[in-house]
Design an enzyme around this catalytic site. Structure first.
Site, PDB file in Angstrom:
ATOM      1  N   ILE A  43     -89.968  21.059  51.731  1.00  0.00           N
ATOM      2  CA  ILE A  43     -90.076  19.794  52.463  1.00  0.00           C
ATOM      3  C   ILE A  43     -88.660  19.394  52.874  1.00  0.00           C
ATOM      4  O   ILE A  43     -87.831  19.072  52.014  1.00  0.00           O
ATOM      5  CB  ILE A  43     -90.722  18.699  51.579  1.00  0.00           C
ATOM      6  CG1 ILE A  43     -92.084  19.168  51.066  1.00  0.00           C
ATOM      7  CG2 ILE A  43     -90.860  17.399  52.370  1.00  0.00           C
ATOM      8  CD1 ILE A  43     -92.701  18.238  50.012  1.00  0.00           C
ATOM      9  N   GLU A  44     -88.397  19.460  54.182  1.00  0.00           N
ATOM     10  CA  GLU A  44     -87.041  19.185  54.671  1.00  0.00           C
ATOM     11  C   GLU A  44     -86.889  17.719  55.064  1.00  0.00           C
ATOM     12  O   GLU A  44     -87.849  16.946  55.070  1.00  0.00           O
ATOM     13  CB  GLU A  44     -86.736  20.120  55.850  1.00  0.00           C
ATOM     14  CG  GLU A  44     -86.771  21.580  55.412  1.00  0.00           C
ATOM     15  CD  GLU A  44     -86.341  22.572  56.469  1.00  0.00           C
ATOM     16  OE1 GLU A  44     -86.291  22.219  57.664  1.00  0.00           O
ATOM     17  OE2 GLU A  44     -86.057  23.725  56.079  1.00  0.00           O
ATOM     18  N   CYS A  53     -86.924  22.666  47.819  1.00  0.00           N
ATOM     19  CA  CYS A  53     -87.509  24.002  47.961  1.00  0.00           C
ATOM     20  C   CYS A  53     -88.938  24.033  47.435  1.00  0.00           C
ATOM     21  O   CYS A  53     -89.327  23.232  46.571  1.00  0.00           O
ATOM     22  CB  CYS A  53     -86.696  25.020  47.175  1.00  0.00           C
ATOM     23  SG  CYS A  53     -85.037  25.302  47.776  1.00  0.00           S
ATOM     24  N   GLU A  55     -90.299  26.107  45.403  1.00  0.00           N
ATOM     25  CA  GLU A  55     -90.398  26.379  43.968  1.00  0.00           C
ATOM     26  C   GLU A  55     -90.292  25.088  43.159  1.00  0.00           C
ATOM     27  O   GLU A  55     -91.027  24.867  42.194  1.00  0.00           O
ATOM     28  CB  GLU A  55     -89.262  27.317  43.525  1.00  0.00           C
ATOM     29  CG  GLU A  55     -89.271  28.684  44.186  1.00  0.00           C
ATOM     30  CD  GLU A  55     -88.434  28.742  45.451  1.00  0.00           C
ATOM     31  OE1 GLU A  55     -88.496  27.790  46.255  1.00  0.00           O
ATOM     32  OE2 GLU A  55     -87.740  29.742  45.645  1.00  0.00           O
ATOM     33  N   CYS A  92     -83.026  26.425  42.205  1.00  0.00           N
ATOM     34  CA  CYS A  92     -84.378  26.730  41.697  1.00  0.00           C
ATOM     35  C   CYS A  92     -84.314  27.642  40.474  1.00  0.00           C
ATOM     36  O   CYS A  92     -85.105  27.496  39.538  1.00  0.00           O
ATOM     37  CB  CYS A  92     -85.223  27.362  42.795  1.00  0.00           C
ATOM     38  SG  CYS A  92     -85.654  26.189  44.098  1.00  0.00           S
TER      39      CYS A  92
HETATM   40  N1  THU Z   1     -86.076  27.415  50.623  1.00  0.00           N
HETATM   41  C1  THU Z   1     -87.059  27.375  49.688  1.00  0.00           C
HETATM   42  O1  THU Z   1     -88.031  26.609  49.814  1.00  0.00           O
HETATM   43  N2  THU Z   1     -86.951  28.194  48.616  1.00  0.00           N
HETATM   44  C2  THU Z   1     -85.911  29.058  48.404  1.00  0.00           C
HETATM   45  O2  THU Z   1     -85.835  29.672  47.356  1.00  0.00           O
HETATM   46  C3  THU Z   1     -84.894  29.252  49.431  1.00  0.00           C
HETATM   47  C4  THU Z   1     -84.886  28.247  50.524  1.00  0.00           C
HETATM   48  C5  THU Z   1     -86.190  26.550  51.801  1.00  0.00           C
HETATM   49  C6  THU Z   1     -85.232  25.397  51.827  1.00  0.00           C
HETATM   50  C7  THU Z   1     -85.123  25.123  53.310  1.00  0.00           C
HETATM   51  O3  THU Z   1     -86.157  24.233  53.686  1.00  0.00           O
HETATM   52  C8  THU Z   1     -85.370  26.461  53.964  1.00  0.00           C
HETATM   53  O4  THU Z   1     -85.930  27.295  52.976  1.00  0.00           O
HETATM   54  C9  THU Z   1     -84.128  27.126  54.526  1.00  0.00           C
HETATM   55  O5  THU Z   1     -83.112  27.181  53.581  1.00  0.00           O
END
Ligand code: THU
Length: 133
Positions: A43-44, A53, A55, A92
């Protein structure tokens, strides 16, 4: 729980990703010792640092429901609509180390039917843990 099924749950979870800034969709499926699965997606945020992230969303859902024992997590990432291996970020990995043993399994999805398997101790050797100092 079959490992391929856990990977499929991670692939399903990435569909809900909110990622307008990176265009990277990530899904995670976290398996508890009792066999329950908690999913998450990334979720950005326009302010970037509140981004979370997939996870950690899965861990937050599980821990907030009282779960503290986990055996595996599957992670699926998609870039430009194509499944792409996404290795868990350092933050994470540290969250995993808080709740999981060294032999906790991390499955990184490569394709619909293939994944790379790691243990947490491979991904975060010599981790910081207050229980051990
Ligand atoms: N991201 C994850 O959700 N998990 C990870 O282990 C690596 C990165 C997401 C964060 C961000 O929204 C996008 O991937 C690019 O970095």
């Amino acid at each position: 729980m079959n490992k391929n099924m856990l990977c499929q749950r991670a692939i399903d979870a990435l569909k809900n990703s909110y990622s307008p800034y990176s265009n990277c969709k990530v899904g995670a499926a976290l398996l508890t010792e009792s066999g329950k699965i908690y999913t998450g997606c990334n979720i950005e945020n326009a302010s970037f640092s509140p981004t979370i992230c997939a996870e950690r969303v899965a861990f937050s859902k599980a821990v907030s429901e009282g779960e503290h024992s986990f055996t595996a997590i599957a992670i699926a990432g998609e870039k430009s609509g194509v499944l792409t291996p996404f290795s868990p970020c350092g933050v994470c990995r540290q969250v995993m180390a808080e709740f999981c043993n060294a032999d906790f399994k991390v499955l990184v999805v490569k394709t619909k039917d293939e994944f790379n398997e790691y243990t947490l101790s491979q991904l975060l050797p010599n981790s910081f843990n207050l229980k051990e100092i």
